[in-house]
Write an enzyme that holds these catalytic residues in place. Structure first.
Site, PDB file in Angstrom:
ATOM      1  N   CYS A  78       0.705  -1.190  -0.087  1.00  5.85           N
ATOM      2  CA  CYS A  78      -0.121  -0.081   0.029  1.00  5.85           C
ATOM      3  C   CYS A  78       0.914   1.265  -0.054  1.00  5.85           C
ATOM      4  O   CYS A  78       1.701   1.390   0.709  1.00  5.85           O
ATOM      5  CB  CYS A  78      -0.965   0.198   1.284  1.00  5.85           C
ATOM      6  SG  CYS A  78      -1.804   1.554   1.669  1.00  5.85           S
ATOM      7  N   CYS A  93       0.717   3.225   3.686  1.00  8.89           N
ATOM      8  CA  CYS A  93       1.225   2.626   4.885  1.00  8.89           C
ATOM      9  C   CYS A  93       2.141   1.501   4.761  1.00  8.89           C
ATOM     10  O   CYS A  93       2.750   0.993   5.776  1.00  8.89           O
ATOM     11  CB  CYS A  93       0.087   2.223   5.758  1.00  8.89           C
ATOM     12  SG  CYS A  93      -0.987   0.695   5.290  1.00  8.89           S
ATOM     13  N   CYS A 117      -7.340  -0.604   1.879  1.00  5.79           N
ATOM     14  CA  CYS A 117      -6.513  -1.351   2.644  1.00  5.79           C
ATOM     15  C   CYS A 117      -6.841  -1.668   4.103  1.00  5.79           C
ATOM     16  O   CYS A 117      -7.448  -0.846   4.737  1.00  5.79           O
ATOM     17  CB  CYS A 117      -5.340  -0.279   2.727  1.00  5.79           C
ATOM     18  SG  CYS A 117      -3.850  -0.665   3.803  1.00  5.79           S
ATOM     19  N   CYS A 159      -4.807   0.953   6.814  1.00  3.02           N
ATOM     20  CA  CYS A 159      -4.853   2.231   6.805  1.00  3.02           C
ATOM     21  C   CYS A 159      -6.395   2.745   6.315  1.00  3.02           C
ATOM     22  O   CYS A 159      -6.541   3.991   6.301  1.00  3.02           O
ATOM     23  CB  CYS A 159      -3.800   3.284   5.991  1.00  3.02           C
ATOM     24  SG  CYS A 159      -3.755   2.972   4.328  1.00  3.02           S
ATOM     25  N   CYS A 217      -8.665  -5.046  -9.494  1.00  3.22           N
ATOM     26  CA  CYS A 217      -8.357  -3.927 -10.330  1.00  3.22           C
ATOM     27  C   CYS A 217      -7.992  -2.804  -9.564  1.00  3.22           C
ATOM     28  O   CYS A 217      -8.829  -2.249  -8.979  1.00  3.22           O
ATOM     29  CB  CYS A 217      -9.787  -3.661 -11.039  1.00  3.22           C
ATOM     30  SG  CYS A 217      -9.506  -2.281 -12.488  1.00  3.22           S
TER      31      CYS A 217
END
Ligand code: FE
Length: 155
Positions: free
Chosen positions: A69, A72, A118, A121, A141
């Site tokens: 991510c 984070c 995510c 976060c 996607c």
């Protein structure tokens, strides 16, 4: 399984995880996020934007490594599950770990989609669809902007 069943199941799963997210995971104010993210990252991760198709830097990325991510650093995908979906966004058939993300029904823009955020976060990553390759049948996607590629170091 009918499409409706999938959504009901995901909604229960999501409401159960949101509590966890709010209590124990990465939490920053809008101003704090603005300081650490680029304007493009902020727009997608925190404001649920979508990068234009074929504009992202990872659409054709084929090197071996992992994708984390961009907000984070949470480990999300392996290059081993990346495939060319032709959609213009980096696509993956599986997560590294099932609790890496949280999914949530998204009925915006007159579409019935499943948003992927995510698990650490709460940043918006993209959407997941049920038209991916076997054995999972999933197509995650993603926005390139929401991801950071970590290349596998050669021995
Ligand atoms: Fe994150």
């Amino acid at each position: 399984m009918k499409e409706q069943d999938v959504y009901i199941e995901e909604r229960i799963f999501f409401s159960d995880r949101v509590i966890l997210l709010e209590d124990t995971k990465v939490k920053k104010s809008e101003d704090e996020w603005k300081k650490i993210l680029t304007p493009e990252e902020f727009k997608v991760l925190r404001k649920k934007g979508t990068e234009p198709p074929f504009s992202g830097k990872y659409v054709h990325q084929a090197a071996e490594g992992t994708y984390v991510c961009a907000g984070c650093g949470n480990l999300l995908f392996s290059s081993a599950t990346k495939f060319d979906s032709g959609s213009g966004w980096p696509s993956f058939s599986a997560l590294v770990a099932s609790d890496a993300v949280v999914v949530k029904p998204d009925n915006s823009l007159f579409m019935k989609r499943t948003e992927v955020i995510c698990g650490q976060c709460g940043g918006h990553l993209g959407h997941v669809f049920d038209d991916g390759p076997q054995p999972t049948g999933k197509r995650y996607c993603m926005n390139s902007v929401s991801l950071r590629f970590v290349e596998k170091k050669s021995a």
